[in-house]
Design an enzyme around this catalytic site. Structure first.
Site, PDB file in Angstrom:
ATOM      1  N   CYS A 203     -12.043   0.558  -2.612  1.00  0.00           N
ATOM      2  CA  CYS A 203     -11.535  -0.121  -1.421  1.00  0.00           C
ATOM      3  C   CYS A 203     -10.927   0.867  -0.432  1.00  0.00           C
ATOM      4  CB  CYS A 203     -10.526  -1.194  -1.810  1.00  0.00           C
ATOM      5  SG  CYS A 203      -9.155  -0.587  -2.802  1.00  0.00           S
TER       6      CYS A 203
ATOM      7  N   GLU B 278       1.349  -2.050  -3.800  1.00  0.00           N
ATOM      8  CA  GLU B 278       1.244  -1.617  -5.189  1.00  0.00           C
ATOM      9  C   GLU B 278       1.772  -0.192  -5.262  1.00  0.00           C
ATOM     10  OE1 GLU B 278      -0.782  -3.851  -7.502  1.00  0.00           O
ATOM     11  OE2 GLU B 278      -2.680  -4.044  -6.420  1.00  0.00           O
TER      12      GLU B 278
ATOM     13  N   GLU C 257      -4.477  -7.284  -2.686  1.00  0.00           N
ATOM     14  CA  GLU C 257      -5.043  -6.014  -2.223  1.00  0.00           C
ATOM     15  C   GLU C 257      -6.540  -6.239  -2.119  1.00  0.00           C
ATOM     16  OE1 GLU C 257      -7.079  -2.972  -2.080  1.00  0.00           O
ATOM     17  OE2 GLU C 257      -6.331  -2.377  -4.057  1.00  0.00           O
TER      18      GLU C 257
ATOM     19  N   ASN D 130     -14.540  -2.585  -9.947  1.00  0.00           N
ATOM     20  CA  ASN D 130     -14.765  -1.174  -9.630  1.00  0.00           C
ATOM     21  C   ASN D 130     -13.841  -0.200 -10.357  1.00  0.00           C
ATOM     22  OD1 ASN D 130     -12.781  -2.410  -7.973  1.00  0.00           O
ATOM     23  ND2 ASN D 130     -12.917  -0.757  -6.482  1.00  0.00           N
TER      24      ASN D 130
END
Length: 495
Positions: A300, A475, A266, A168
């Site tokens: 996400c 992150e 993640e 994505n």
């Protein structure tokens, strides 16, 4: 819905992307098995490029190159300041080549060209710029001790990092891992998503021109399961950085765990956006729409679940019914497009099936609810669904498309319970004019990042990551860089 009329343009890809070769040990090469994978343009369903289909032998070669490059110190042995200069050059080269990178990303993912430029490319450049500064600050404190010794600590790189990314946000999510890993002094083997490998190839060229030595960064596109499993379980890999689905993330973690390798994961998200009656409705609805249509919902940290305080529930549904059809949908090549195609036919079929299931479960499709025929691409109409219970699949599971479910609530406590009532805890939102409520509710939400009167404000300095099914680790920020290092203690005897 506003449908853009311009046709999807035929992209002329940069040479390094068009050749579609693997990048191992500083060399461009074909796959050891001679195979290639056809990459389709989601806006047309037609081929955009053919990329070498890596094999497990290619993974082994890439890991060997990365291992050698780490062990001989060509990168890990540099000072943080020297690495910083290289990463700062990479940031500038990304900005200089913004048009190329945006075109590649738009062609590969179906991302609107405007967003690819101002969001994806700009974010990647910012990531390298930010970690370039942090690379100069990787030091450790002196520790006071009653022992007859001078004690101090250092942050040292882990070794070879396996970076595995989804379809994505190829450029952004690759750079999120690669930039931090390189800043800490590690070497990297990157496995991009099978469907969207193109920007990883151009990134290899950019990093090479910036001065990253051969073997420090390697790219092996190919089949996800086969190559990913080999990379994650390879004995010479020291850390795994993964973004993808919760199901695959659990598999990756299990494989890495057998070798006691640390993992940053993640994973999926299914964020709730809570709208209180005291919010500025005009501003809030704009934020709500952006939160679920951005990147065609393939995000996400999208906001696919809207919880609305009951006094304004019907009003908000009416506003959405009138506003969502006006969101410009069309060719990614058109600068006015807001919603492009989904990234693959597989993703289009998944979204269609979940909306059909929601309708069968009693959901009311307020607007949208069907694919859009346009240029042979994988388009789905932005969709709003009301009337579903909290146990409905479309509420509990990640749709990963431009679909919004809307549920009412009566109390603050109920809103928090509904928001926290799924396996996901990556992101959440609160729309309110009350600063005290903003603090109370954001503190109660079980999420790694909460946006108040906004959505998707992200910066390389601010860490993000999930709780529950969305995985673990962070992150961005100094926290990300720390996860690519280990603490080494030294005690020098004074006796």
């Amino acid at each position: 819905m506003t449908v853009q009329d311009s046709p999807a343009r035929t992209a002329v890809l940069p040479d390094v992307v068009a050749r579609g070769r693997l990048f191992i040990g500083g060399d461009w090469r074909g796959a050891s098995g001679g195979g290639t994978t056809e990459v389709l343009n989601p806006a047309t369903g037609r081929p955009a490029a053919a990329v070498a289909a890596g094999t497990t032998a290619d993974v082994d070669a890439a890991v060997a190159a990365a291992r050698e490059a780490f062990d001989d110190g060509r990168w890990s042995g540099l000072s943080g300041r020297e690495r910083s200069r290289v990463l700062a050059r990479a940031s500038q080269l990304i900005r200089d080549r913004a048009a190329e990178l945006a075109l590649v990303e738009s062609t590969d993912v179906g991302k609107p060209i405007t967003f690819a430029t101002v969001v994806d490319v700009a974010t990647a450049a910012d990531q390298y710029e930010y970690v370039a500064a942090l690379a100069q600050q990787l030091d450790g404190p002196v520790r006071e001790t009653p022992l007859p010794a001078h004690a101090f600590t250092r942050r040292v790189p882990l070794g070879v990092v396996a970076a595995i990314t989804p379809f994505n946000f190829p450029l952004v999510l690759s750079s999120t891992k690669i930039a931090a890993a390189l800043a800490a002094g590690n070497t990297v083997v990157h496995k991009p998503a099978t469907d969207t490998p193109l920007s990883a190839l151009l990134l290899a060229e950019v990093l090479t021109r910036a001065g990253v030595p051969p073997g420090v960064f390697n790219v092996v596109p190919g089949a996800g399961a086969t190559l990913g499993d080999r990379l994650v379980s390879h004995p010479d890999v020291n850390k795994v950085a993964f973004t993808g689905s919760t199901e695959i993330g659990a598999h990756v973690a299990a494989l890495a765990g057998r070798g006691l390798r640390p993992v940053t994961a993640e994973l999926g998200g299914n964020a709730a956006n809570i709208l209180f009656a005291d919010a500025d409705l005009e501003k809030a609805v704009g934020t709500i729409i952006s939160a679920f249509v951005f990147n065609t919902g393939q995000f996400c940290m999208a906001g696919p679940r809207l919880l609305v305080e009951r006094p304004v529930y019907e009003t908000v549904l009416g506003i959405l019914k009138g506003a969502v059809p006006g969101v410009p949908v069309g060719s990614p090549a058109d600068p006015a497009t807001v919603v492009g195609p989904l990234a693959s036919r597989r993703q289009l079929e998944k979204v269609s099936a979940m909306v059909d299931a929601a309708r069968a479960a009693g959901g009311e499709v307020v607007t949208g609810g069907a694919p859009l025929e346009l240029d042979g691409g994988y388009y789905y109409r932005p969709t709003v669904i009301a009337g579903l219970g909290s146990d409905a699949e479309a509420v509990q599971e990640e749709i990963f498309g431009p679909v919004l479910t809307v549920q009412p609530f009566d109390t603050e406590e109920e809103a928090v319970a509904l928001a926290n009532g799924t396996p996901y805890g990556l992101a959440a939102g609160v729309q309110t004019s009350s600063i005290s409520r903003a603090h109370r509710v954001s503190a109660a939400l079980d999420a790694g990042i909460v946006w108040v009167n906004s959505w998707a404000l992200l910066d390389p300095a601010v860490p993000f990551g999930g709780v529950k099914a969305p995985g673990w680790g962070r992150e961005y920020g100094p926290e990300a860089l720390e996860s690519y290092t280990r603490t080494k203690s030294t005690l020098i005897g004074l006796g």
